[in-house]
Design a protein around this motif. Structure first.
Motif, PDB file in Angstrom:
ATOM      1  N   GLU A 165       0.832  -1.205   0.000  1.00 39.91           N
ATOM      2  CA  GLU A 165       0.000   0.000   0.000  1.00 39.91           C
ATOM      3  C   GLU A 165       0.866   1.253   0.000  1.00 39.91           C
ATOM      4  OE1 GLU A 165      -3.158   0.109  -0.523  1.00 39.91           O
ATOM      5  OE2 GLU A 165      -3.248  -2.091  -0.600  1.00 39.91           O
ATOM      6  N   TYR A 168       2.085   1.808  -3.478  1.00 40.41           N
ATOM      7  CA  TYR A 168       1.035   2.338  -4.337  1.00 40.41           C
ATOM      8  C   TYR A 168       0.742   3.812  -4.022  1.00 40.41           C
ATOM      9  CZ  TYR A 168      -2.843   1.785  -7.574  1.00 40.41           C
ATOM     10  OH  TYR A 168      -3.660   1.885  -8.666  1.00 40.41           O
ATOM     11  N   ASP A 171       2.688   6.252  -6.078  1.00 44.60           N
ATOM     12  CA  ASP A 171       2.564   6.164  -7.528  1.00 44.60           C
ATOM     13  C   ASP A 171       2.334   7.528  -8.180  1.00 44.60           C
ATOM     14  OD1 ASP A 171       2.762   4.440  -9.712  1.00 44.60           O
ATOM     15  OD2 ASP A 171       0.603   4.449  -9.990  1.00 44.60           O
ATOM     16  N   GLU A 207       2.932   3.823 -19.396  1.00 39.92           N
ATOM     17  CA  GLU A 207       2.241   2.530 -19.393  1.00 39.92           C
ATOM     18  C   GLU A 207       3.212   1.398 -19.069  1.00 39.92           C
ATOM     19  OE1 GLU A 207       0.388   2.228 -23.174  1.00 39.92           O
ATOM     20  OE2 GLU A 207      -1.435   3.297 -22.561  1.00 39.92           O
ATOM     21  N   ASP A 210       3.595   1.211 -15.335  1.00 37.37           N
ATOM     22  CA  ASP A 210       2.383   1.012 -14.539  1.00 37.37           C
ATOM     23  C   ASP A 210       2.513  -0.249 -13.681  1.00 37.37           C
ATOM     24  OD1 ASP A 210      -0.517   1.726 -14.027  1.00 37.37           O
ATOM     25  OD2 ASP A 210      -0.689  -0.354 -14.694  1.00 37.37           O
ATOM     26  N   ASN A 212      -0.156  -1.385 -11.594  1.00 40.10           N
ATOM     27  CA  ASN A 212      -1.480  -1.822 -11.137  1.00 40.10           C
ATOM     28  C   ASN A 212      -1.633  -3.345 -11.191  1.00 40.10           C
ATOM     29  OD1 ASN A 212      -3.032   0.539 -10.354  1.00 40.10           O
ATOM     30  ND2 ASN A 212      -2.823   1.198 -12.480  1.00 40.10           N
ATOM     31  N   GLU A 213      -1.182  -3.940 -12.294  1.00 43.15           N
ATOM     32  CA  GLU A 213      -1.321  -5.394 -12.433  1.00 43.15           C
ATOM     33  C   GLU A 213      -0.514  -6.118 -11.364  1.00 43.15           C
ATOM     34  OE1 GLU A 213      -0.467  -6.836 -16.298  1.00 43.15           O
ATOM     35  OE2 GLU A 213      -1.944  -5.566 -17.310  1.00 43.15           O
ATOM     36  N   GLU A 214       0.696  -5.640 -11.124  1.00 40.91           N
ATOM     37  CA  GLU A 214       1.546  -6.258 -10.102  1.00 40.91           C
ATOM     38  C   GLU A 214       0.909  -6.137  -8.721  1.00 40.91           C
ATOM     39  OE1 GLU A 214       2.652  -4.339 -12.517  1.00 40.91           O
ATOM     40  OE2 GLU A 214       3.866  -5.816 -13.634  1.00 40.91           O
ATOM     41  N   LYS A 215       0.321  -4.976  -8.456  1.00 40.58           N
ATOM     42  CA  LYS A 215      -0.323  -4.759  -7.155  1.00 40.58           C
ATOM     43  C   LYS A 215      -1.483  -5.741  -6.963  1.00 40.58           C
ATOM     44  CE  LYS A 215      -2.843  -1.332  -4.406  1.00 40.58           C
ATOM     45  NZ  LYS A 215      -4.079  -2.118  -4.268  1.00 40.58           N
ATOM     46  N   VAL A 216      -2.302  -5.902  -7.990  1.00 39.93           N
ATOM     47  CA  VAL A 216      -3.456  -6.804  -7.898  1.00 39.93           C
ATOM     48  C   VAL A 216      -3.000  -8.246  -7.732  1.00 39.93           C
ATOM     49  CG1 VAL A 216      -5.437  -7.729  -9.155  1.00 39.93           C
ATOM     50  CG2 VAL A 216      -4.983  -5.270  -9.181  1.00 39.93           C
ATOM     51  N   THR A 253       7.766  -5.105  -9.642  1.00 37.66           N
ATOM     52  CA  THR A 253       7.431  -3.778  -9.108  1.00 37.66           C
ATOM     53  C   THR A 253       8.692  -2.966  -8.865  1.00 37.66           C
ATOM     54  OG1 THR A 253       5.444  -4.665  -8.025  1.00 37.66           O
ATOM     55  CG2 THR A 253       6.276  -2.561  -7.221  1.00 37.66           C
TER      56      THR A 253
END
Length: 284
Positions: A165, A168, A171, A207, A210, A212-216, A253
């Motif tokens: 968190e 993120y 970011d 892009e 980014d 986001n995919e790694e975080k999810v 990440t």
């Protein structure tokens, strides 16, 4: 999978000690040491240990200490006398010291004979019961250690989630920092640029950064790790695979971070994950 179990059996003529030690290992590496007159039971002992302990570098030993006055080793009188006579013939004197000759003769081959002790099934049944006691002891040792490991794993998963968190949260600042650095680089070149083209290239570049995919995915792996911890089945190898996937997402990440505060948080995640990796071999 570290553990220790021990059981002592006192028989009329001997004391039998059963000892089991276990260290970390991905597979079962079993080393069995037992007296020769119990060797015919080694296969059944190995099967029992394999079914109960599953994994680990396991050392199993049976130690026998004779407590009675009797011994199975005796002097071979005829052989010793023959050796002494041959030694007298070599000396060729009538005043040979028998004590000195005896000291020499007793060291010769076959001067001592050991009667092979036959396996007593009743005795073995008692020893087998003590093997079960030692196995229960080492299994309980592992269970107690697993309880403390579970607490540690949950704390470290919570820490990784907290650092995720934190990553993120950086970011937005990271994106602004990247934009500012690129704009400064262009300004330093002192060339005219097509603003639309610049924005297109910037979007493409961002892009690539980014996360986001790694975080999810990492968040899902953390949840899956905790779910697997709660299952009653043997799941050490499964947890190891999940940890590998977590490491991939954290490394990706980190490679995309390109921002010092974010990279520091990634390092903290890696540190927590390494602590989990060191202990994961302790989970069956």
């Amino acid at each position: 999978m570290t553990g220790y179990g021990k059981s002592v059996l006192q028989l009329p003529t001997k004391k039998v000690t059963v000892e089991i030690k276990s260290l970390n290992s991905k597979n079962l590496d079993l080393n069995v040491r037992i007296p020769s007159y119990y060797k015919e039971k080694e296969l059944s002992v190995r099967k029992k240990l394999a079914s109960s302990l599953v994994r680990g570098k396991v050392d199993f030993s049976i130690f026998v200490e004779m407590t009675a006055d009797e011994t199975s080793t005796t002097i071979n009188h005829g052989v010793v006398k023959e050796y002494m006579q041959q030694l007298r013939n070599v000396v060729q004197t009538g005043s040979s010291d028998d004590v000195s000759l005896l000291k020499m003769a007793i060291t010769m081959p076959d001067a001592l004979k050991t009667e092979r002790e036959e396996l007593d099934e009743n005795e073995w049944n008692l020893i087998n019961e003590n093997i079960d006691v030692a196995i229960k002891e080492i299994v309980q040792y592992r269970i107690d250690e697993a309880a403390s490991l579970e607490i540690d794993f949950r704390e470290r998963i919570t820490n990784i989630r907290k650092f995720l968190e934190e990553v993120y949260s950086f970011d937005a600042d990271r994106i602004e920092n990247v934009k500012a650095r690129l704009q400064k680089a262009i300004d330093d070149l002192k060339v005219d640029t097509d603003q639309n083209r610049f924005e297109q290239e910037l979007i493409y570049y961002l892009e690539k950064l980014d996360i986001n995919e790694e975080k999810v995915r990492l968040s899902n792996h953390l949840d899956y790790f905790l779910q697997t911890l709660e299952t009653p089945d043997s799941n050490g190898k499964k947890l190891g695979f999940i940890v590998q996937e977590m490491g991939r997402e954290i490394n990706t990440t980190g490679s995309k971070a390109n921002f010092a505060p974010m990279q520091k948080a990634v390092i903290q995640m890696k540190n927590e994950l390494e602590q989990i990796k060191e202990q994961i071999l302790n989970v069956l």
